[in-house]
Design a protein around this motif. Sequence first.
Motif, PDB file in Angstrom:
ATOM      1  N   UNK A  65       0.830  -1.219   0.000  1.00 14.60           N
ATOM      2  CA  UNK A  65       0.000   0.000   0.000  1.00 14.60           C
ATOM      3  C   UNK A  65       0.862   1.267   0.000  1.00 14.60           C
ATOM      4  N   UNK A  68       2.741   1.854  -3.193  1.00 14.66           N
ATOM      5  CA  UNK A  68       1.905   2.419  -4.266  1.00 14.66           C
ATOM      6  C   UNK A  68       1.518   3.867  -3.967  1.00 14.66           C
ATOM      7  N   UNK A  69       1.326   4.165  -2.693  1.00 18.89           N
ATOM      8  CA  UNK A  69       0.984   5.550  -2.336  1.00 18.89           C
ATOM      9  C   UNK A  69       2.159   6.477  -2.627  1.00 18.89           C
ATOM     10  N   UNK A  96       0.711  -0.463 -10.609  1.00 19.07           N
ATOM     11  CA  UNK A  96      -0.149   0.668 -10.276  1.00 19.07           C
ATOM     12  C   UNK A  96      -1.507   0.489 -10.956  1.00 19.07           C
ATOM     13  N   UNK A 136      -7.218   0.768  -0.168  1.00 23.19           N
ATOM     14  CA  UNK A 136      -7.265   1.357   1.181  1.00 23.19           C
ATOM     15  C   UNK A 136      -8.718   1.704   1.463  1.00 23.19           C
ATOM     16  N   UNK A 156     -10.592   2.322  -1.821  1.00 21.81           N
ATOM     17  CA  UNK A 156      -9.930   3.047  -2.911  1.00 21.81           C
ATOM     18  C   UNK A 156      -8.869   2.140  -3.496  1.00 21.81           C
ATOM     19  N   UNK A 158      -5.684   1.194  -5.327  1.00 22.08           N
ATOM     20  CA  UNK A 158      -4.394   1.852  -5.577  1.00 22.08           C
ATOM     21  C   UNK A 158      -3.584   1.124  -6.640  1.00 22.08           C
TER      22      UNK A 158
ATOM     23  N   UNK B 185      -2.878   9.607  -2.891  1.00 21.48           N
ATOM     24  CA  UNK B 185      -1.512   9.453  -3.382  1.00 21.48           C
ATOM     25  C   UNK B 185      -0.743  10.771  -3.245  1.00 21.48           C
ATOM     26  N   UNK B 188      -0.047  11.313   0.347  1.00 14.12           N
ATOM     27  CA  UNK B 188       1.042  10.468   0.849  1.00 14.12           C
ATOM     28  C   UNK B 188       2.389  11.062   0.461  1.00 14.12           C
ATOM     29  N   UNK B 215      -4.560   8.190   4.980  1.00 17.60           N
ATOM     30  CA  UNK B 215      -5.148   6.895   5.364  1.00 17.60           C
ATOM     31  C   UNK B 215      -4.385   6.378   6.568  1.00 17.60           C
ATOM     32  N   UNK B 218      -2.613   2.811   6.341  1.00 11.86           N
ATOM     33  CA  UNK B 218      -1.479   2.674   5.433  1.00 11.86           C
ATOM     34  C   UNK B 218      -0.352   3.653   5.758  1.00 11.86           C
TER      35      UNK B 218
END
Lengths: 510, 316
Positions: A65, A68-69, A96, A136, A156, A158, B185, B188, B215, B218
């Motif tokens: 996670x 990827x974030x 992705x 997530x 969501x 990702x 994203x 983050x 989040x 995460x």
Amino acid sequence: MLETLKKHLTQTSFKTQLLLLFVMGLSILAIVVTLATTVSTHYLMENMFITRNKILVEAFAKQSTLALLYGSEENSRDAVRIVSAFQSVEYAAIHEVNHKRLFEYGKSVPGIDLPPPYPIQKELDAHWVFIEPVVVMNPIDKEPSNGGGQSNQKPQFLGYVKVLVSKSELQTIQSTIVLSNGLIIFILSAILYFIFRKLVNQMVEPLQTLTRTMKKREEGQTGVRASLQGAKELHTIGEAFNQMINVLEEREEALIKEMHSREKAEENVRQHQRELAHFSRLKTMGEMASGIAHELNQPLAAIVNYTGGCLERLQTEQTVPEFVAVVQKINDQAERAGAIIHRLKDFLRKGNAVTESVDVRLAIENVLKLIECELNQYEIKWSVQANECPKALMDKTHFEQVTLNIIQNAIEAMKENTEGKARLLTITVGLSGKEMVEVSIKDTGPGIPPEILEKLFEPFFTTKEEGMGMGLSIVSSILESHGGRIQVSSMVGEGAMFKLFMPGEGIRDK
Amino acid sequence: MQLFFRRCLLLIFGFWSLGLCAEPQPISVIYPEANAPFKDIYDEILSGIQAHLSFTPPMLRVGTTIQENVGAWLTQQNSKVVITLGSKSFEAVQKTASPSFSMVVGAVLFPPTGLDAAHSGSVITISYAPAPQLLFQRLKRLFPTVQNIHVVYNPELNDWLIKEALKTAEEMGLKLNAEAASDLKAGANAYKNILDAMPSSKSALWILQDNRTFNEAAMLPDILSKSWDKKLIAFSSSLAHASKGVVFALYPDNRKLGERLGKISKEVLEQKYTGTRLMSLSDTKAALNTRTADHLGLKVTREVMEEFDLTFPPQG
């Protein structure tokens, strides 16, 4: 095949058959259990393998996670490090949302680029492919209600992770399990075999003991009894055997007693037979007494004449050589008289029958010499025809008695013949088959009517006024006691013929 | 005889009570059905409301699905002011009721959206987000050297709060670096950049309750891990974050929130309300993570601890 098995089973022992059946049963059981265990273990291990890898991939997705974030290779490497620790994982990748590969580990294989929806779990020839989405959960509103504790979150997406797992580990585990199962079952079977063998031995031992007991009995041992041990059926068999042996031994004892009494009776019969034969001979002698007296009168008269002549010569003082010739004649006549006495003595001998080799022709001639006087008295011409010189196996006196009896009967029959018919006594000696000596005595008497022929050898049957009716009966029993027999044939007016059959000596060799 | 009189009195009192209950009240409350531990939160808010009002307002509990009878109930009550707790209650009223009353909204993080024109003028919202002023004051008290505060936010959700925060920071002599992010994203990466570049002693990270840029599951572990490693000051608007490792957090004082909701409702009813239509939460409690504080070099004295309602790990 089945026949061979049946034959084999009938030739093998009960113990072997039991063991064979057990081994067959155990083998079938072992095969079935191994197969069943293998199949169930195969599916169980496969499910466990899939579940484990699914959990692994889910954990990998969760770990991915942050990668990827952030879109970070470093974070990706951290995530992949966990999954790559498993030997069976040959390839792992993080993608992705737009399918762009963020990071990969290991070597990919064709056919694993699979379109969504995810998750995907697909089996290839040598691998399993797992694709797990990375999501997530975002709370829609972070407030106390949150649906009263219920999920009020929105996932969501990702990206996703892809993992290729080799089946080799699973196959190795499955093979090991199959091998272990087989080995365990083999060892268990072996242990069971030895236990069963011991039990079978214990079960069969009483049966073997019973068999040995029966064998001893078969070999003639007495007083053997089965020991009652083992299964109920064996007890029953043992009891039945013991009962049977009891009855058998009682019967044997009775039989032995019976045999002894029968032997004694037979001995008595033989004794009576001997005495009867002797009596018969004495009777014959009595009947022959005048003939013998006449026979003895001739040499004695000759001796008297020769002795008187010697006395006259001695008074006339003749020479010695003349005396020698006369004394020689006296001696001859005296010897002749002695021979007659000797034959009589032999004939009247009383004792146990002794089977010996009898010169049939010589014996017949002896008999004829005994009865020569009567033959001459009734002007009966006789002849003995013998192409062979066989020897019979029987008591000599008995043979002479038999022969004499038949010849006397022939003389009796022929002396009544006053019609001028020639009185002929024809004796033929020969062989009958390979084992018997045959003596035929034929006369030219009046013959025997058929109704008499049937009763001829019955005891106390006679056609003579002064006869006892035992002669031919004794003849028949003497011959039968020596393994021989007598036959008679006759035509009324033509005469009769008696055939005597006796065991011969050395005939078979000829 | 005494028993008979006693029963008669109880009966008369019962009918009188029913007559009172049946009488329409000017303020009513709609709250969502919830299980523990959230039920306790609503109970505390409701007790606060009741404590401030001189009467017991009629209350309607709505389930997880929007109830058809909310409109009918409101019509029957004929209340002038309706207090709604939580977004579900607000949505229920919004979808079923006629706009003939004023609304006071509580226990929501963000200002309610989707209200029609007729309604918009009569809605007052107290957010569940702690007031930036309270946060910054506590930060300054604990870490006086801090000059810069970094925060990541989604403009659609928290623009109003950041504006308030910027204003407060300026007043307090602090510099607020607010990074707008459109999605998770971007959020983050913004956090990552902040943590990578942030100096340790003079800066602090404010972790906002912003679902679109943050989040918890995460990102929080990574943020806390990096903060720990670099000895960065991180504080939050969520109690849960304090237990997990931020140095302190503010969280709602529900009883006081209820009292405030009651007070505002009364003022609206009496047409005396002069405050803003949207406000952050000023009735808060505070939680301290003593382990993190110790790691950051903060001397956690008894006096310091007395300033906090909760400490992590819990003190014996």
